[in-house]
Each structure stands twice: as C-alpha cells, then as structure tokens.
Design a protein around this motif. Structure first.
Motif, PDB file in Angstrom:
ATOM      1  N   LEU A 125     -13.077 -39.229   3.333  1.00 24.44           N
ATOM      2  CA  LEU A 125     -11.944 -39.680   2.524  1.00 24.44           C
ATOM      3  C   LEU A 125     -11.116 -40.707   3.287  1.00 24.44           C
ATOM      4  O   LEU A 125     -11.235 -40.831   4.508  1.00 24.44           O
ATOM      5  N   PRO A 126     -10.259 -41.449   2.577  1.00 17.75           N
ATOM      6  CA  PRO A 126      -9.363 -42.371   3.291  1.00 17.75           C
ATOM      7  C   PRO A 126      -8.554 -41.634   4.362  1.00 17.75           C
ATOM      8  O   PRO A 126      -8.167 -40.478   4.173  1.00 17.75           O
ATOM      9  N   ALA A 127      -8.299 -42.307   5.468  1.00 17.49           N
ATOM     10  CA  ALA A 127      -7.595 -41.672   6.580  1.00 17.49           C
ATOM     11  C   ALA A 127      -6.228 -41.143   6.159  1.00 17.49           C
ATOM     12  O   ALA A 127      -5.750 -40.129   6.687  1.00 17.49           O
ATOM     13  N   GLN A 128      -5.588 -41.808   5.181  1.00 19.11           N
ATOM     14  CA  GLN A 128      -4.258 -41.371   4.741  1.00 19.11           C
ATOM     15  C   GLN A 128      -4.277 -39.990   4.102  1.00 19.11           C
ATOM     16  O   GLN A 128      -3.238 -39.341   3.987  1.00 19.11           O
ATOM     17  N   CYS A 129      -5.456 -39.528   3.667  1.00 20.59           N
ATOM     18  CA  CYS A 129      -5.527 -38.237   3.007  1.00 20.59           C
ATOM     19  C   CYS A 129      -5.197 -37.094   3.978  1.00 20.59           C
ATOM     20  O   CYS A 129      -4.716 -36.036   3.551  1.00 20.59           O
ATOM     21  N   THR A 130      -5.442 -37.292   5.246  1.00 17.84           N
ATOM     22  CA  THR A 130      -5.029 -36.288   6.237  1.00 17.84           C
ATOM     23  C   THR A 130      -3.521 -36.190   6.278  1.00 17.84           C
ATOM     24  O   THR A 130      -2.949 -35.083   6.359  1.00 17.84           O
ATOM     25  N   ASP A 131      -2.819 -37.323   6.174  1.00 17.91           N
ATOM     26  CA  ASP A 131      -1.360 -37.310   6.137  1.00 17.91           C
ATOM     27  C   ASP A 131      -0.851 -36.632   4.864  1.00 17.91           C
ATOM     28  O   ASP A 131       0.170 -35.952   4.899  1.00 17.91           O
ATOM     29  N   VAL A 132      -1.570 -36.839   3.766  1.00 18.44           N
ATOM     30  CA  VAL A 132      -1.186 -36.191   2.503  1.00 18.44           C
ATOM     31  C   VAL A 132      -1.252 -34.685   2.662  1.00 18.44           C
ATOM     32  O   VAL A 132      -0.355 -33.951   2.211  1.00 18.44           O
ATOM     33  N   LEU A 133      -2.267 -34.177   3.308  1.00 20.61           N
ATOM     34  CA  LEU A 133      -2.388 -32.733   3.518  1.00 20.61           C
ATOM     35  C   LEU A 133      -1.285 -32.210   4.439  1.00 20.61           C
ATOM     36  O   LEU A 133      -0.771 -31.108   4.234  1.00 20.61           O
ATOM     37  N   ARG A 134      -0.919 -32.991   5.440  1.00 16.05           N
ATOM     38  CA  ARG A 134       0.073 -32.540   6.410  1.00 16.05           C
ATOM     39  C   ARG A 134       1.499 -32.664   5.923  1.00 16.05           C
ATOM     40  O   ARG A 134       2.409 -32.012   6.453  1.00 16.05           O
ATOM     41  N   SER A 135       1.712 -33.508   4.927  1.00 18.46           N
ATOM     42  CA  SER A 135       3.080 -33.707   4.413  1.00 18.46           C
ATOM     43  C   SER A 135       3.627 -32.441   3.801  1.00 18.46           C
ATOM     44  O   SER A 135       2.891 -31.661   3.186  1.00 18.46           O
ATOM     45  N   ARG A 136       4.916 -32.222   3.925  1.00 19.65           N
ATOM     46  CA  ARG A 136       5.553 -31.061   3.300  1.00 19.65           C
ATOM     47  C   ARG A 136       5.756 -31.320   1.815  1.00 19.65           C
ATOM     48  O   ARG A 136       5.780 -32.416   1.359  1.00 19.65           O
TER      49      ARG A 136
END
Length: 271
Positions: free
Chosen positions: A260-271
């Motif tokens: 997946l796009p790398a930003q999807c890891t940030d989406v998972l980690r976001s509150r």
C-alpha cells in the motif's frame, strides 16, 4: 508488521483517522485518511449491515449518497435508498468480501425499493435486497422496472461518478429502454454479480494527488459490449484446453502494508 496481511490492521479499526480527508492509492490497493461515517439513518436513507462498520467514506462519497437518496425519494414507491458497504473506517483491504472499496470512493446501493426507513439495527442485519436477474444475469426479472432505471440514470449522470457496476442483463435492458440522452450509459459497466445492488465508484476528487484514478470507460454507450456479455452467458464459449506442462497458477497473495502507499501506515497510526 510489513509482512502481515494488511486486512488484519485495517479491519481492526473502529473509527476514522483525525486527518485531512484524503484517498490514498487505488480503489483496490490503498486506504483513506479522515473518512467520515454516513449516519446510520437519515431522512432519505438507511445504512445496512451496521455490524460490519463499513458505512465510512471520503466526504465526497457521503455527499453523493445523500444527494442520490434525495432523488430516490421522488421515485414512485421509494422513500430513499438502502446503502450497503462503503469502506472501513480507514479504508484498506477488508477482512471479507470486496477487493476494492479501499479508498472511500466506492459504495453499494441496494436495488430493493427503500420503503421502510425506520428499520432497527437488528432488522437491518436480517433484511436482504432483492435479485433483479434471470438466466444467470442475461436478462432482468419482474422485480426490475422503470424505478430502478431512473435511479441508475440519476446515479450515473452525476459528474463525480467514474463508473457503475451492474449485471449485464440490466445494462442491456437500460440500453433498450432509454429514449433520451444516452451519454450516462457509458459509465454503467457490466460486471459479474451486482444483481442485488449496484456499485458506484467516484473519480478521485480534485486536488487529491495521492489518489489513482481508474482508466476511463471506452468511448460510446457500451451497449454492444453489454450485449456481448449476455451472448456469452447464453452461449458460453468453449473453455480453452489447459497445457498439461504449464505451471499451476499461484494462489492470490494477501496484500501487506508494504503493498500500500507509505502514507497508509500513518493513517493506521493516527488517532
């Protein structure tokens, strides 16, 4: 983490991320930041199968569904629409079902007339839509009528729509029955299943640079293509002989976060 199936991470999310609404990646390989939840019940819609928690989407899709539901209320015998699966709270691959619906720009709309908009949560788990097909999808059955045609026409005529998936026999019937503007028919594409609901896919919103659009449908109304689907259903072409020396096809691999796009890891980690 990068090698674990991505659906395990995204399927565990209960709410959307606290980020700017952004579709990331493609319809079948991505996620959505800042998704909004379609209210369970509105004046002209109800979200179905609430236990799945798939009534989340990009705000553009939320607006679209609400707009379409208001049109549906004007159809004879309808009070609005029943809305099936949209996306998970943060999009991504689902634990079961769809390969797409990953970036908050897909939604399933039931073909069953939404007469009762006061269904309880329990009733929404039990009630089902109604099949519109016969002869394995080559033709519509008696449940199909001008009301479904009107709803599909309105759905496809919205400029935000990239394409709509519907079983072949219904597309052919719409081609036969349409007496006015036919341009919207280009967006209605024949596909397997989709006889209890139709699947709406929106184009990437303006300015969504991380979003990957699907290639546009071929020019024309697509009616000849749909008729070819029907012909193949009624008279299936003979299967191709299998080369005994050919290697066996590999089983489909589950998507991981690395796919997946790398930003999807940030989406998972976001509150």
């Amino acid at each position: 983490m990068a090698h674990k199936a991505a659906k395990q991470f995204f399927g565990a999310q209960k709410v959307g991320s606290s980020q700017k609404p952004t579709p990331l990646g493609s319809y079948a390989k991505g996620c959505v930041a800042g998704a909004e939840q379609l209210p369970e019940t509105g004046p002209t819609w109800q979200a179905m199968r609430l236990s799945r928690n798939r009534n989340w989407a990009h705000p553009e899709m939320i607006d679209y569904v609400e707009d379409l539901s208001r049109f549906a209320k004007r159809i004879r015998g309808w009070n609005g629409i029943y809305v099936g699966d949209m996306s998970q709270p943060r999009g991504g691959p689902m634990l079961s079902g769809h390969a797409s619906h990953q970036i908050g720009l897909d939604a399933d709309i039931w073909l069953r007339p939404a007469v009762d908009l006061n269904l309880s949560r329990a009733e929404r788990e039990k009630i089902s839509s109604i099949s519109m097909r016969r002869a394995k999808g080559a033709y519509v059955n008696s449940n199909w009528g001008p009301e479904q045609h009107a709803l599909l026409k309105a759905a496809a005529s919205d400029p935000r729509v990239a394409r709509i998936f519907l079983f072949p026999g219904a597309k052919v019937q719409m081609c036969k029955d349409e007496t006015g503007d036919r341009s919207y028919l280009r967006k209605i594409r024949p596909w397997w299943g989709h006889h209890y609901h139709f699947h709406v896919r929106l184009s990437c919103p303006p300015g969504a640079r991380g979003c990957i659009d699907q290639a546009p449908p071929p020019p024309g109304d697509g009616c000849a293509e749909a008729q070819k689907w029907v012909t193949d259903i009624l008279n299936p072409p003979p299967p191709r002989p299998r080369d005994p020396n050919a290697p066996k096809p590999k089983p489909k691999r589950e998507l991981t976060l690395a796919d997946l796009p790398a930003q999807c890891t940030d989406v998972l980690r976001s509150r």
